[in-house]
Scaffold this motif. Sequence first.
Motif, mmCIF file in Angstrom:
data_model
loop_
_atom_site.group_PDB
_atom_site.id
_atom_site.type_symbol
_atom_site.label_atom_id
_atom_site.label_comp_id
_atom_site.label_asym_id
_atom_site.label_seq_id
_atom_site.Cartn_x
_atom_site.Cartn_y
_atom_site.Cartn_z
ATOM 1 N N PRO A 1 0.807 -1.223 0.000
ATOM 2 C CA PRO A 1 0.000 0.000 0.000
ATOM 3 C C PRO A 1 0.838 1.271 0.000
ATOM 4 N N GLU A 2 2.051 1.214 0.581
ATOM 5 C CA GLU A 2 2.826 2.449 0.627
ATOM 6 C C GLU A 2 3.235 2.921 -0.769
ATOM 7 N N LEU A 3 3.131 2.022 -1.751
ATOM 8 C CA LEU A 3 3.480 2.438 -3.105
ATOM 9 C C LEU A 3 2.399 3.302 -3.719
ATOM 10 N N VAL A 4 1.169 3.140 -3.265
ATOM 11 C CA VAL A 4 0.072 3.827 -3.939
ATOM 12 C C VAL A 4 -0.625 4.870 -3.072
ATOM 13 N N ASP A 5 -0.325 4.929 -1.814
ATOM 14 C CA ASP A 5 -1.034 5.876 -0.977
ATOM 15 C C ASP A 5 -0.066 6.644 -0.089
ATOM 16 N N ALA A 6 0.317 7.821 -0.576
ATOM 17 C CA ALA A 6 1.330 8.592 0.145
ATOM 18 C C ALA A 6 0.805 9.177 1.443
ATOM 19 N N ARG A 7 -0.536 9.132 1.633
ATOM 20 C CA ARG A 7 -1.065 9.690 2.874
ATOM 21 C C ARG A 7 -0.541 8.928 4.079
ATOM 22 N N LEU A 8 -0.177 7.649 3.843
ATOM 23 C CA LEU A 8 0.283 6.824 4.956
ATOM 24 C C LEU A 8 1.788 6.954 5.179
ATOM 25 N N ALA A 9 2.441 7.692 4.298
ATOM 26 C CA ALA A 9 3.905 7.688 4.340
ATOM 27 C C ALA A 9 4.455 8.764 5.270
ATOM 28 N N PRO A 10 5.553 8.466 5.941
ATOM 29 C CA PRO A 10 6.205 9.527 6.705
ATOM 30 C C PRO A 10 6.730 10.607 5.762
ATOM 31 N N SER A 11 6.956 11.804 6.294
ATOM 32 C CA SER A 11 7.249 12.921 5.390
ATOM 33 C C SER A 11 8.588 12.761 4.664
ATOM 34 N N ASN A 12 9.483 11.938 5.194
ATOM 35 C CA ASN A 12 10.774 11.771 4.502
ATOM 36 C C ASN A 12 10.782 10.533 3.597
ATOM 37 N N PHE A 13 9.605 9.944 3.367
ATOM 38 C CA PHE A 13 9.519 8.733 2.554
ATOM 39 C C PHE A 13 9.723 9.066 1.082
ATOM 40 N N VAL A 14 10.666 8.363 0.434
ATOM 41 C CA VAL A 14 10.873 8.570 -0.995
ATOM 42 C C VAL A 14 10.669 7.230 -1.698
ATOM 43 N N PRO A 15 9.579 7.082 -2.428
ATOM 44 C CA PRO A 15 9.309 5.800 -3.070
ATOM 45 C C PRO A 15 10.280 5.557 -4.217
ATOM 46 N N ARG B 1 10.577 16.179 -2.707
ATOM 47 C CA ARG B 1 10.429 14.758 -2.375
ATOM 48 C C ARG B 1 11.184 13.827 -3.325
ATOM 49 N N HIS B 2 11.302 14.258 -4.587
ATOM 50 C CA HIS B 2 11.777 13.292 -5.580
ATOM 51 C C HIS B 2 13.050 13.713 -6.302
ATOM 52 N N LEU B 3 13.389 15.004 -6.241
ATOM 53 C CA LEU B 3 14.541 15.456 -7.031
ATOM 54 C C LEU B 3 15.532 16.251 -6.186
ATOM 55 N N SER B 4 15.433 16.102 -4.868
ATOM 56 C CA SER B 4 16.250 16.961 -4.001
ATOM 57 C C SER B 4 17.734 16.609 -4.100
ATOM 58 N N HIS B 5 18.040 15.448 -4.686
ATOM 59 C CA HIS B 5 19.442 15.007 -4.753
ATOM 60 C C HIS B 5 20.205 15.649 -5.899
ATOM 61 N N LYS B 6 19.544 16.460 -6.727
ATOM 62 C CA LYS B 6 20.301 16.957 -7.889
ATOM 63 C C LYS B 6 19.842 18.348 -8.325
ATOM 64 N N ASP B 7 20.714 19.007 -9.096
ATOM 65 C CA ASP B 7 20.325 20.266 -9.743
ATOM 66 C C ASP B 7 19.679 19.892 -11.071
ATOM 67 N N PHE B 8 18.633 20.566 -11.422
ATOM 68 C CA PHE B 8 17.961 20.220 -12.679
ATOM 69 C C PHE B 8 17.145 21.410 -13.145
ATOM 70 N N ASP C 1 14.705 12.084 -14.712
ATOM 71 C CA ASP C 1 14.490 10.959 -13.796
ATOM 72 C C ASP C 1 13.052 10.752 -13.333
ATOM 73 N N ILE C 2 12.169 11.720 -13.558
ATOM 74 C CA ILE C 2 10.781 11.491 -13.141
ATOM 75 C C ILE C 2 9.793 11.862 -14.258
ATOM 76 N N VAL C 3 8.665 11.176 -14.208
ATOM 77 C CA VAL C 3 7.490 11.554 -15.020
ATOM 78 C C VAL C 3 6.357 11.670 -14.000
ATOM 79 N N ALA C 4 5.758 12.849 -13.921
ATOM 80 C CA ALA C 4 4.720 13.050 -12.899
ATOM 81 C C ALA C 4 3.521 13.691 -13.570
ATOM 82 N N GLY C 5 2.329 13.293 -13.162
ATOM 83 C CA GLY C 5 1.148 13.836 -13.833
ATOM 84 C C GLY C 5 0.030 14.156 -12.865
#
Length: 223
Positions: free
Chosen positions: A1-15, A89-96, A124-128
């Motif tokens: 479930p943690e893959l599909v429902d971010a409401r349950l995830a801790p704030s530092n969770f990076v899928p 959440r998803h791109l903090s590791h790089k400049d882009f 590195d990401i596709v988000a919609g």
Amino acid sequence: PELVDARLAPSNFVPSLAVVYRDFCTEEEAQSLVSDVQVCLKRRRYEMGHWDSVIVNYKETELHDEESIISSDISKNLLDRVRYQLQERHLSHKDFTWLPCHVIDLHKDGELNAHVDSVRFSGDIVAGLSLLSPSIMRLVPDDDGDVKHGLVERKKHEAAVGVNWVDLYLPPRSLYVLADAGRYHYSHQLLPSGSVFCSNEEEGPITVQRDHRISVIFRDAKD
Ligand code: AKG
């Protein structure tokens, strides 16, 4: 479930594969963004594509001139909030840098078939952001992509959950993010209307009638 429902995830969770943020925006924000992008889309006709097309019965546009197309502050703030979320959440590791947003208007009888996004320009990401209609996005392993990226994560994921495809339920006003293996090593497609999403035990299976759908897609530029 943690893959599909971010409401349950801790704030530092990076899928590492994919995530869906449900209720990412309000009805008012969704309506505002739809009316802004429809100004451009109205001038276009639905395109049928070729027999083997990834996408059929659709219109599309890119927001190269976002400042003039997105006229309301409500929509502007929403797009900024999406980018902030993705960056933190998803791109903090790089400049882009961001590519212009891509808008797809899919007719209710349209198709979006399995594909891995080209790695020529997109990073590195596709988000919609999904607007108007619910849908189910299916991710299927695809090793024929241009790069062998994230294979280890994919194998780990498959070993952990014991399936080799993943369905994401995309209700209107949700934001999905495909990252790492989910972006490079799984193809994505929208299932036909009437497909069933097997959700967790609480919600039970959901039959998803797909109607006219608009999506606003965010991509980081390739390094
Ligand atoms: C893509 O841009 O690669 C898509 O598959 C878009 C999917 C969508 O409309 O959300």
